[in-house]
Design a protein around this motif. Structure first.
Motif, short mmCIF file in Angstrom:
data_model
loop_
_atom_site.label_atom_id
_atom_site.label_comp_id
_atom_site.label_asym_id
_atom_site.label_seq_id
_atom_site.Cartn_x
_atom_site.Cartn_y
_atom_site.Cartn_z
N GLY A 1 38.15 57.44 20.14
CA GLY A 1 38.98 56.68 19.20
C GLY A 1 40.47 56.92 19.34
N SER A 2 40.88 57.45 20.49
CA SER A 2 42.30 57.75 20.67
C SER A 2 43.11 56.53 21.11
N VAL A 3 42.49 55.69 21.96
CA VAL A 3 43.25 54.57 22.55
C VAL A 3 42.42 53.29 22.58
N ASP A 4 43.12 52.15 22.72
CA ASP A 4 42.49 50.87 23.01
C ASP A 4 42.12 50.83 24.50
N ILE B 1 39.91 57.86 36.94
CA ILE B 1 40.83 57.50 35.85
C ILE B 1 40.10 56.65 34.81
N ARG B 2 39.22 55.76 35.27
CA ARG B 2 38.45 54.96 34.31
C ARG B 2 37.56 55.86 33.47
N ARG B 3 36.98 56.89 34.08
CA ARG B 3 36.15 57.85 33.33
C ARG B 3 37.00 58.56 32.29
N CYS B 4 38.20 58.96 32.69
CA CYS B 4 39.12 59.62 31.75
C CYS B 4 39.47 58.67 30.61
N GLY B 5 39.82 57.44 30.97
CA GLY B 5 40.21 56.45 29.96
C GLY B 5 39.07 56.14 29.02
N ALA B 6 37.85 56.01 29.58
CA ALA B 6 36.69 55.70 28.74
C ALA B 6 36.45 56.82 27.72
N VAL C 1 40.01 68.70 38.44
CA VAL C 1 40.13 68.59 36.98
C VAL C 1 41.20 67.57 36.62
N CYS C 2 40.84 66.67 35.71
CA CYS C 2 41.83 65.76 35.13
C CYS C 2 42.07 66.15 33.68
N VAL C 3 43.33 66.30 33.33
CA VAL C 3 43.69 66.46 31.92
C VAL C 3 44.34 65.14 31.52
N ALA C 4 43.56 64.26 30.90
CA ALA C 4 44.05 62.93 30.56
C ALA C 4 44.82 63.00 29.25
N ILE C 5 45.93 62.26 29.21
CA ILE C 5 46.84 62.35 28.06
C ILE C 5 47.01 60.99 27.40
N ALA C 6 46.93 60.97 26.08
CA ALA C 6 47.35 59.81 25.30
C ALA C 6 48.24 60.34 24.20
N ALA C 7 49.52 59.98 24.22
CA ALA C 7 50.42 60.58 23.24
C ALA C 7 51.56 59.65 22.88
N TYR D 1 44.76 50.71 27.23
CA TYR D 1 45.43 51.92 27.69
C TYR D 1 44.94 52.33 29.08
N VAL D 2 43.67 52.07 29.34
CA VAL D 2 43.08 52.48 30.62
C VAL D 2 43.75 51.71 31.76
N ASP D 3 44.00 50.42 31.55
CA ASP D 3 44.70 49.64 32.57
C ASP D 3 46.10 50.20 32.83
N ALA D 4 46.76 50.61 31.75
CA ALA D 4 48.10 51.19 31.91
C ALA D 4 48.04 52.51 32.67
N MET D 5 46.94 53.26 32.48
CA MET D 5 46.78 54.52 33.23
C MET D 5 46.64 54.22 34.73
N LEU D 6 45.85 53.20 35.05
CA LEU D 6 45.65 52.84 36.46
C LEU D 6 46.96 52.39 37.10
N LEU D 7 47.73 51.59 36.35
CA LEU D 7 49.02 51.11 36.86
C LEU D 7 49.97 52.26 37.14
N ARG D 8 50.03 53.16 36.18
CA ARG D 8 50.94 54.30 36.33
C ARG D 8 50.58 55.12 37.57
N GLU D 9 49.29 55.34 37.76
CA GLU D 9 48.84 56.16 38.88
C GLU D 9 49.20 55.51 40.22
N ARG D 10 49.17 54.16 40.23
CA ARG D 10 49.49 53.46 41.48
C ARG D 10 50.98 53.53 41.80
#
Lengths: 102, 153
Positions: free
Chosen positions: B35-38, B24-29, B96-102, B41-50
Motif C-alpha cells: 500500500g505504499s505506491v500506485d 525492479i517489477r518484483r520490487c515495485g509489486a 539485494v535490492c533496497v527499493a525506495i518510495a519516499a 510508480y513501478v513504471d517510473a522506477m523502470l524509467l529511472r533505472e534506464r
C-alpha cells in the motif's frame, strides 16, 4: 570552469534526479567524512539546487543538467555513489584548503 | 516513523528474477502490495533505472522512481528483496535490492546505515547472504536504535 578553495566551501549539495535514493546515501557519507569541518551537506533533486551551494556533487549522467542550473558553481560528477575518488577529493580539498575544480 | 518504513512483510529473501527489469517489477509489486505506491510508480522506477543505474556497490541496488514518480507515493516505505541467484545489473551482479518510495526524509537514517554497510565488507556480505528478515532489520537499524522489528512489536 569554476574553481573554489576548499577553505571557502561551506555548503555541499548532493543532487540526484529525485533526491530520494543515491544522493541521500552519498550525503550521509560526506557528512561523516566532513564531521568537524564548518561545512553543511544537503541532498536535493537536481532541479532544486540551492543558490548558495558552493559545491554540487551529481551523478555523471546529470552533470550537464546541474551545470545549466548552477553555471558558476563547482560541479563534481561521480560515477559510483559510495567510495568514489571524486568525493574523496572534495574531502581532501576542504581539509587542506586546496583548490577544487569543476 | 522508522518502525513502519521497513515492514517485515516487505522483506523477501528468496526472490528470483530473469533480468533487471523483472527484479525492479518484483520490487515495485512489493511496494504496491504493502500500500505504499500506485502501480504507476513501478513504471517510473523502470524509467529511472534506464536513465541512471541505482547500483550502489557490494551487490546492492536501490531502485526508486524519478521526481515525477513521487506523486504516486501514498506512504513512505522501503522493501528489501534478495535474489540468491543474482541479477545481472548492467554488468554488475545484484544480490539485494533496497527499493525506495519516499516523499519525505523519514528513510534517510536507514539509507545512511546502508551506506555504512557498503563500506564494511563483512556486514555487506551478511546483508547479501541474509535468510532471516530479523537479520535484515538488525543490519539496517540506524545506530543507536533497537532493531526495527522489536520497535514495531
Amino acid at each position: 570552469m569554476p574553481t573554489i578553495k576548499g577553505s571557502d566551501v561551506h555548503k555541499v549539495v548532493v543532487a540526484c534526479d529525485a533526491g530520494m535514493g543515491s544522493s541521500v546515501m552519498l550525503a550521509s557519507q560526506l557528512r561523516k567524512q566532513l564531521a568537524g569541518q564548518a561545512v553543511t551537506v544537503e541532498h536535493t533533486p537536481v532541479s532544486s539546487i540551492p543558490a548558495d551551494a558552493d559545491v554540487v556533487v551529481v551523478h555523471r549522467g546529470l552533470a550537464d543538467r546541474a551545470r545549466a542550473i548552477a553555471p558558476d558553481t563547482v560541479i563534481v560528477p561521480v560515477q559510483v555513489f559510495i567510495g568514489d575518488p571524486a568525493v574523496n577529493a572534495i574531502v581532501t580539498a576542504v581539509k587542506n584548503g586546496s583548490d577544487l575544480n569543476g | 516513523m522508522a518502525d513502519d518504513l521497513l515492514q517485515r512483510s516487505a522483506i523477501r529473501l528468496g526472490e528470483r528474477a530473469t533480468d533487471r527489469d523483472d527484479a525492479i517489477r518484483r520490487c515495485g509489486a512489493t511496494l504496491v502490495e504493502i500500500g505504499s505506491v500506485d502501480p504507476a510508480y513501478v513504471d517510473a522506477m523502470l524509467l529511472r533505472e534506464r536513465s541512471i543505474s541505482t547500483y550502489v556497490g557490494e551487490g546492492v541496488a536501490i531502485p526508486h522512481a524519478t521526481l515525477e514518480g513521487k506523486s504516486s507515493v501514498h506512504r513512505d516505505a522501503l522493501a528489501v528483496l534478495r535474489f540468491p541467484d543474482g541479477v545481472d545489473w548492467g554488468g554488475e551482479t545484484v544480490a539485494v535490492c533496497v527499493a525506495i518510495a519516499a516523499k519525505g526524509d523519514g528513510h534517510v537514517a536507514i539509507l545512511s546505515e546502508l551506506a555504512q554497510i557498503l563500506l564494511e565488507p563483512d556486514r555487506a556480505r551478511e546483508l547479501r547472504e541474509a535468510t532471516d528478515p530479523d537479520d535484515v532489520l538488525r543490519l539496517l537499524a540506524p545506530v543507536g536504535q533497537s532493531p526495527l522489528g522489536e520497535d514495531a512489536a
